[in-house]
Design a protein around this motif. Structure first.
Motif, PDB file in Angstrom:
ATOM      1  N   LEU A 128       0.823  -1.211   0.000  1.00  0.00           N
ATOM      2  CA  LEU A 128       0.000   0.000   0.000  1.00  0.00           C
ATOM      3  C   LEU A 128       0.862   1.268   0.000  1.00  0.00           C
ATOM      4  N   TYR A 172      -1.162   8.636  -5.523  1.00  0.00           N
ATOM      5  CA  TYR A 172      -1.010  10.063  -5.207  1.00  0.00           C
ATOM      6  C   TYR A 172      -0.586  10.871  -6.433  1.00  0.00           C
ATOM      7  N   TYR A 184      -3.766  11.486  -8.033  1.00  0.00           N
ATOM      8  CA  TYR A 184      -4.780  12.056  -7.137  1.00  0.00           C
ATOM      9  C   TYR A 184      -4.539  13.555  -6.905  1.00  0.00           C
ATOM     10  N   TYR A 185      -3.293  13.917  -6.626  1.00  0.00           N
ATOM     11  CA  TYR A 185      -2.984  15.320  -6.311  1.00  0.00           C
ATOM     12  C   TYR A 185      -3.204  16.273  -7.483  1.00  0.00           C
ATOM     13  N   ARG A 203       5.877   0.407  16.729  1.00  0.00           N
ATOM     14  CA  ARG A 203       4.668  -0.121  16.094  1.00  0.00           C
ATOM     15  C   ARG A 203       4.599   0.392  14.661  1.00  0.00           C
ATOM     16  N   GLU A 218       2.104   1.107  12.643  1.00  0.00           N
ATOM     17  CA  GLU A 218       1.129   2.131  12.228  1.00  0.00           C
ATOM     18  C   GLU A 218       1.507   3.511  12.743  1.00  0.00           C
ATOM     19  N   MET A 244       2.914   6.073  10.404  1.00  0.00           N
ATOM     20  CA  MET A 244       1.910   6.570   9.457  1.00  0.00           C
ATOM     21  C   MET A 244       1.085   7.687  10.099  1.00  0.00           C
ATOM     22  N   GLN A 245       0.655   7.428  11.347  1.00  0.00           N
ATOM     23  CA  GLN A 245      -0.196   8.416  12.028  1.00  0.00           C
ATOM     24  C   GLN A 245       0.564   9.716  12.297  1.00  0.00           C
ATOM     25  N   LEU A 300       1.431  11.617   8.871  1.00  0.00           N
ATOM     26  CA  LEU A 300       0.286  12.224   8.186  1.00  0.00           C
ATOM     27  C   LEU A 300       0.097  13.659   8.650  1.00  0.00           C
ATOM     28  N   PHE A 301       0.336  13.883   9.938  1.00  0.00           N
ATOM     29  CA  PHE A 301       0.230  15.242  10.462  1.00  0.00           C
ATOM     30  C   PHE A 301       1.382  16.115   9.989  1.00  0.00           C
ATOM     31  N   LEU A 353      -8.416  10.628  12.149  1.00  0.00           N
ATOM     32  CA  LEU A 353      -7.342   9.721  12.599  1.00  0.00           C
ATOM     33  C   LEU A 353      -7.528   9.309  14.059  1.00  0.00           C
ATOM     34  N   TYR A 397      -7.909   5.610  15.469  1.00  0.00           N
ATOM     35  CA  TYR A 397      -7.027   5.052  16.496  1.00  0.00           C
ATOM     36  C   TYR A 397      -7.838   4.471  17.655  1.00  0.00           C
ATOM     37  N   ARG A 416      -6.286  -4.128  17.375  1.00  0.00           N
ATOM     38  CA  ARG A 416      -4.855  -4.353  17.212  1.00  0.00           C
ATOM     39  C   ARG A 416      -4.273  -5.080  18.428  1.00  0.00           C
ATOM     40  N   ASP A 417      -4.672  -4.597  19.625  1.00  0.00           N
ATOM     41  CA  ASP A 417      -4.113  -5.180  20.849  1.00  0.00           C
ATOM     42  C   ASP A 417      -4.915  -6.379  21.342  1.00  0.00           C
ATOM     43  N   MET A 426      -6.320  -1.356  12.163  1.00  0.00           N
ATOM     44  CA  MET A 426      -5.770  -0.010  12.292  1.00  0.00           C
ATOM     45  C   MET A 426      -4.970   0.417  11.068  1.00  0.00           C
ATOM     46  N   ARG A 427      -4.185  -0.514  10.542  1.00  0.00           N
ATOM     47  CA  ARG A 427      -3.295  -0.151   9.443  1.00  0.00           C
ATOM     48  C   ARG A 427      -4.064   0.301   8.217  1.00  0.00           C
ATOM     49  N   MET A 428      -5.056  -0.500   7.850  1.00  0.00           N
ATOM     50  CA  MET A 428      -5.816  -0.172   6.645  1.00  0.00           C
ATOM     51  C   MET A 428      -6.676   1.082   6.858  1.00  0.00           C
ATOM     52  N   SER A 475      -6.124   3.512   8.930  1.00  0.00           N
ATOM     53  CA  SER A 475      -5.248   4.700   8.966  1.00  0.00           C
ATOM     54  C   SER A 475      -4.871   5.111   7.544  1.00  0.00           C
ATOM     55  N   SER A 476      -4.618   4.125   6.694  1.00  0.00           N
ATOM     56  CA  SER A 476      -4.261   4.435   5.306  1.00  0.00           C
ATOM     57  C   SER A 476      -5.418   5.126   4.589  1.00  0.00           C
ATOM     58  N   GLY A 481      -5.761   8.561   5.851  1.00  0.00           N
ATOM     59  CA  GLY A 481      -4.678   9.401   5.330  1.00  0.00           C
ATOM     60  C   GLY A 481      -4.913   9.809   3.890  1.00  0.00           C
ATOM     61  N   VAL A 482      -5.353   8.860   3.082  1.00  0.00           N
ATOM     62  CA  VAL A 482      -5.572   9.153   1.654  1.00  0.00           C
ATOM     63  C   VAL A 482      -6.691  10.188   1.491  1.00  0.00           C
ATOM     64  N   ILE A 483      -7.735  10.071   2.324  1.00  0.00           N
ATOM     65  CA  ILE A 483      -8.876  10.994   2.171  1.00  0.00           C
ATOM     66  C   ILE A 483      -8.613  12.332   2.856  1.00  0.00           C
ATOM     67  N   GLY A 501      -5.684  13.495   4.325  1.00  0.00           N
ATOM     68  CA  GLY A 501      -4.356  14.105   4.175  1.00  0.00           C
ATOM     69  C   GLY A 501      -4.352  15.279   3.211  1.00  0.00           C
TER      70      GLY A 501
END
Lengths: 398, 419
Positions: free
Chosen positions: A27, A36, A39-40, A300, A302, A305-306, A309-310, B177, B181, B188-189, B269-271, B273-274, B277-279, B281
Motif C-alpha cells: 500500500l 497520489y 490524485y494530487y 509499532r 502504524e 503513518m499516524q 500524516l500530520f 485519525l 485510532y 490491534r491489541d 488499524m493499518r488499513m 489509517s491508510s 490518510g488518503v482521504i 491528508g
C-alpha cells in the motif's frame, strides 16, 4: 568483494520481495506512490482560474461606466454576472458566494474625469480566497488603469497640444515587457504538483521504511522469519542491502514520474540525463538514511503513518516553494534544514522544470549530500544501539 | 481506559493537531511576501537607469540581490532558484526615452513560483510606471486610482487567507485519525473483550464511552486554536464565536463518524489509517480555499462536497463578511448536520458488527499474550495435546472410512465371484 556484493544483493532482494508480499508495504511503497501521483494533480487539471463570477456596482450610469463594465467583461480572469446600483446588493451576493468580488464605480465618475479631477475605484474581494483575490484584483485594476491611461493621454494631448502618439509616449516613456519563463500560462498545477510529487516520494519512502522496520534485526512483524540468515545478517549488510532495495525501487518511481506523470499532466520536462541521475542518487541516498534514522524511533508499524500524516503539511510548507523560507521564523528555518525535501524540492524544480545543467544542480545537491552522510552515520549508530536492546513483547506504543 | 499510558493517542488527539496548527499559523507570520530576490542587467549607465535601480532597491517587496554583467548570469541564477526575476535596463534607454522612442524594458520572471512571481512583477511594474511618469508628467496625477480591499482580511495577509483554513484542515485530519485510532486499537491489541466487559457487555455504552472523550477533546482544542488564531488576526464577536463553535462541533462529529466507519469497514488499524490518510491528508487541496472549487473538474467537486472540511471552511469564511455572512452560514451547517448523522449512524452500526465478530474470535489469543512463560508453556502443552487428540480422532475416522470402503469393495468382489 564478490561475496560482499552477493550478500548485499541477497538482503536487497529479500527486502524487495517483502514490498510485494506485505499488504502494508504494498500500500505504501507501491500503491501510494502511483495513486497520489494521479490524485494530487486532479483538482488543478484546468490549470488556471478563469471567468470568476464578479459584479459591478455602477453608481454613475454613464457611457464611461458602461465602457468600464464592458472592458471588465472582456477580460479572461473575470465574468461580470451582475450589475448592481447598490453596494448592499453586491455584499449580499458576495455572502451567498454568487460572486467573489465586485468593483464600485463611484457617482459622477465621468463628470469628474472630464473636469480633470481624480477618481478612485474600489474593488472588494472575498477575504477567504487568496487566488480569487489576486485574479479579481488584477482584472479590475488593469481595466481601471487602462481607463486612467486613456484619460491621461487625452489630457496630455489637449493640455500640451501634442499628437495622440506623442502623448502616449509621454505618459509612459519607458514601457516594460514581462516575459514569464518556465510557466508562461501561469498554471497553478505547474506551480504546485511537481513539488508535491517530490514530497510524495519522500513521505511514502519514510513511512514505508518505518513500517518495515528499517535496518532493524528481529522485526516484530516477521516472527516466522526471525531466525533466517538474511534477517540476522551483519549490520553493514542489513543496512546497506535494504537501502539498496529502496534505492532501486524508488528509482523506478522517479522514471515513472518523469516519463508518465509529466506527460499525462503536461508538465514542462526539461531534465537532462546527468543532473537527473545525480538528483536521483543524492535525493534517495539522503531520504533513505533519514528514514533509517526515524525507523529506529517507532516500534509499532502504524505509528509512523499516524505521526507523518500530520507532519506532511508542515514539511510541504517548509519546502521553500509555497512560501519563501527566508520569511519564516528562524527556528522554523533551522527545522527546515534538517528535512531532505527542503533542498530536494528546489533541486527537482531547477533540474526538471527549469532545465538546470549539472553545474547549476551541483550547488543544490551538495547540502542534500551532506545531510545524507550525517543521517547515514546516525542511522548506523542508532541501529547498532537498537540491535543491542532486548526484544520485549509489550514495547509500549511508540 | 484508553487514555491510560498511551503516548501515541495523546500525540494524535492533542499534541500534533494543536502543535501543527500553531506551526501553520506561524509559517505566515511575515503576513505578506517581502524581499523577493531579483537581479539587474544594467546596460545603460545613465541617470534614469540609476533612478530605476534606486526605485527597485527602495521597494520593500523586492531585494536587488545581484547586478549581472551578462544576461546569462541572471538566467542561470533564476535556474538555480537564487533569483525570481531580473530586469534588463537596455543600452541608450535614457536617450531613447527622452526622444520619445519608448524603449522597452524587458523583465524576465520565473513563473515557476506563482506567488513570488505575482508579487515581484506587480511591484516592478509599479516602480517603472511611477518613475517613468515623472519624466514628462510629473505634476500630473493619475486620473484613475484603484484600491483593492479584501473583505474580512483588510491587510490581505496570508495568515488570514491560509492560516485559519490550514489549522482547521489539521483538526479535520486529527478527528478522523483519532477516531480510527480509538476504535481500532482494541482490535490491534486484541482487547475487545476487555473493553466490552468494562462497558458491562453493552456495545452502545462502549460506543458512547469510546467517542465522547475524543469528541469533547478535539472540539475544545479546535475551538481554542480558532479563538487564538482570530485573536491574532482580527477580534471575533460573541455570536460569531457561538456559530463557528457549533459548526466545528458538528464537523468533529462528522469526522469522528467517518473515522469510525473506516474502522468498521476495514477492521484493522493499518488499513483504516491508510484510508483516513488518503482521504483527509490532502483534503485542504480539495476544499477550495487555495484553488477555487469552481475551477476544478466536476468529479473533484463532488469529492470536495463529501468532505466535511469544505463546509466548515465555508462557515468560517462567511464569518469574515460580518452579519450578512452569518445569515448564509446556515446552509453549510445544515449539510454538516446531515453528514454527522449519516457517518455516526453508519459508523455505529458497523462497529456493533465488528465488536460482536471480533469478540468471538479473540479469547484464545488474548490469553496467550497475557500469560507468563510457565503458564504459556503449560497452555501450549495443553493446546498441543488437544490438537493431537483431535488429530487422532480424525485419523481414526479416516481409517474407519477406509476400512468400510475396503469391506464394501471386497463384498462387491465376492458377490461378483459368486455370480
Amino acid at each position: 568483494m564478490f561475496e560482499m556484493i552477493k550478500r548485499l544483493l541477497k538482503v536487497a532482494f529479500t527486502e524487495w520481495k517483502l514490498f510485494y508480499t506485505d499488504p502494508a508495504a504494498v500500500l505504501l511503497l507501491v500503491v501510494a506512490g502511483v495513486i497520489y501521483a494521479f490524485y494530487y494533480p486532479t483538482p488543478y487539471m484546468n490549470q488556471t482560474v478563469s471567468k470568476v463570477p464578479v459584479a459591478v456596482v455602477d453608481m454613475d450610469h454613464t457611457v464611461m461606466s458602461r465602457q468600464l463594465t464592458e472592458m471588465s467583461q472582456a477580460t479572461q480572469q473575470i465574468d461580470v454576472r451582475y450589475i448592481f446600483s447598490d453596494v448592499a446588493e453586491a455584499e449580499a451576493a458576495l455572502a451567498r458566494e454568487d460572486i467573489y468580488g465586485f468593483m464600485v464605480i463611484p457617482h459622477d465618475m465621468e463628470k469628474e474625469l472630464r473636469n480633470g479631477e481624480t477618481v478612485t475605484l474600489n474593488v472588494f474581494t472575498h477575504g477567504a480566497y487568496v487566488m480569487l483575490h489576486g485574479n479579481i484584483g488584477t482584472a479590475f485594476t488593469t481595466c481601471g488603469l487602462t481607463l486612467g491611461a486613456t484619460t491621461k493621454v487625452k489630457r496630455i494631448a489637449l493640455g500640451r497640444k501634442v499628437p495622440a502618439a506623442k502623448a502616449m509616449a509621454m505618459r509612459d516613456p519607458v514601457p516594460i515587457s514581462i516575459e514569464t519563463m518556465y510557466n508562461s500560462t501561469g498554471s497553478y498545477s505547474n506551480y504546485v504538483v511537481p513539488s508535491v510529487l517530490v514530497l510524495v516520494l519522500q513521505q511514502t519512502l519514510v513511512i514505508g521504511l518505518c513500517v518495515l522496520g528499517g535496518p532493524r534485526a528481529h522485526r516484530r512483524f516477521r516472527r516466522k522469519y526471525r531466525e533466517t540468515p538474511v534477517e540476522n545478517e551483519k549490520l553493514f549488510y542489513r543496512y546497506f542491502g535494504r537501502s539498496l532495495a529502496y534505492f532501486f525501487h524508488y528509482c523506478t518511481f522517479i522514471l515513472f514520474y518523469h516519463f508518465v506523470i509529466y506527460n499525462i499532466f503536461d508538465f514542462p520536462r526539461r531534465g537532462e540525463l546527468l543532473p537527473m541521475v545525480a538528483f536521483a542518487v543524492v535525493f534517495l541516498f539522503c531520504v533513505i538514511n533519514f528514514a533509517m534514522v526515524l525507523s529506529q524511533v517507532f516500534l509499532r508499524r502504524e505509528t509512523s503513518m499516524q505521526v507523518f500524516l500530520f507532519l506532511s503539511m508542515p514539511v510541504l510548507f517548509l519546502g521553500n516553494f509555497s512560501w519563501p523560507l527566508y520569511l519564516m521564523p528562524t527556528w522554523m528555518q533551522a527545522v527546515a534544514y534538517a528535512i531532505p525535501s527542503t533542498f530536494a524540492i528546489p533541486a527537482w524544480l531547477a533540474i526538471e522544470q527549469r532545465g538546470a545543467d549539472i553545474f547549476d544542480a551541483a550547488a543544490l545537491l551538495y547540502p542534500m549530500a551532506i545531510q545524507g552522510v550525517f543521517y547515514m552515520v546516525l542511522g548506523l549508530v542508532m541501529t547498532r544501539i537498537r540491535d543491542g536492546a532486548t526484544l520485549i513483547n509489550n514495547t509500549g506504543d511508540m | 481506559m484508553y487514555f491510560q499510558h498511551n503516548l501515541v493517542l495523546w500525540l494524535v488527539l492533542l499534541v500534533l493537531p494543536v502543535g501543527v496548527s500553531i506551526f501553520m499559523l506561524e509559517v505566515f507570520s511575515a503576513e505578506i511576501v517581502q524581499h523577493v530576490p531579483i537581479g539587474i542587467v544594467k546596460q545603460d549607465r545613465s541617470q534614469l537607469a540609476d533612478e530605476f535601480e534606486q526605485g527597485l532597491r527602495a521597494s520593500p517587496v523586492i531585494e536587488v540581490k545581484t547586478m549581472c554583467a551578462e544576461l546569462s548570469d541572471c538566467e542561470h541564477a533564476i535556474i538555480r532558484g537564487d533569483l525570481t526575476a531580473f530586469v534588463v535596463i537596455p543600452y541608450d534607454m535614457e536617450r531613447r526615452a527622452l526622444r520619445l522612442e519608448t524603449p522597452v524594458v524587458p523583465i524576465y520572471s520565473s513563473g515557476q513560483n506563482y506567488l513570488t512571481n505575482t508579487f515581484v512583477t506587480k511591484e516592478i511594474r509599479s516602480v517603472f510606471s511611477s518613475i517613468g511618469a515623472n519624466i514628462y508628467t510629473k505634476a500630473m496625477e493619475d486620473p484613475v486610482k484603484v484600491q483593492l480591499k479584501s473583505v474580512g482580511n483588510i491587510e490581505a495577509n496570508y495568515q488570514g487567507f491560509l492560516g485559519l483554513g490550514l489549522a482547521t484542515s489539521i483538526f479535520h485530519l486529527a478527528c478522523i485519525l483519532g477516531a480510527v485510532y480509538v476504535m481500532s486499537f482494541p482490535f490491534r491489541d486484541r482487547r475487545i473483550r476487555e473493553f466490552l466487559a468494562a462497558a458491562g457487555g453493552n456495545r452502545a455504552v462502549l460506543w458512547a464511552a469510546s467517542l465522547l472523550p475524543l469528541i469533547i477533546l478535539e472540539w475544545l482544542a479546535m475551538v481554542g486554536v480558532y479563538a487564538y488564531a482570530r485573536k491574532v488576526l482580527a477580534p471575533m464577536t460573541l455570536d460569531e464565536f457561538v456559530v463557528v463553535s457549533a459548526a466545528q462541533l458538528i464537523m468533529v462529529l462528522a469526522c469522528v463518524g467517518a473515522g469510525t466507519s473506516f474502522v468498521g469497514i476495514t477492521g484493522n488499524m493499518r488499513m483504516s489509517s491508510s484510508v483516513a490518510g488518503v482521504i483527509a491528508g490532502p483534503a485542504f487541496a480539495f476544499a477550495g480555499q487555495t484553488f477555487p472549487l469552481m475551477a476544478m473538474p466536476i468529479a473533484v467537486r463532488g469529492f470536495a462536497f463529501i468532505l466535511p472540511l469544505t463546509h466548515i471552511l465555508k462557515v468560517q469564511s462567511s464569518m469574515l463578511l460580518g452579519p450578512i455572512g452569518k445569515a448564509h452560514a446556515w446552509d453549510s451547517i445544515e449539510i454538516l448536520i446531515g453528514m454527522a448523522i449519516f457517518w455516526m449512524l453508519l459508523g455505529g452500526r458497523l462497529m456493533f458488527f465488528r465488536w460482536k465478530w471480533g469478540a468471538k474470535r479473540e479469547p484464545r489469543i488474548v490469553e496467550l499474550d497475557k500469560l507468563n512463560a510457565r503458564e504459556a508453556f503449560k497452555f501450549k502443552a495443553e493446546l498441543e495435546a488437544k490438537i493431537a487428540e483431535k488429530k487422532a480422532v480424525i485419523a481414526a475416522k479416516k481409517a474407519a472410512k477406509i476400512a468400510a470402503k475396503v469391506a464394501k469393495a471386497e463384498a462387491k468382489k465376492a458377490a461378483k465371484e459368486a455370480k
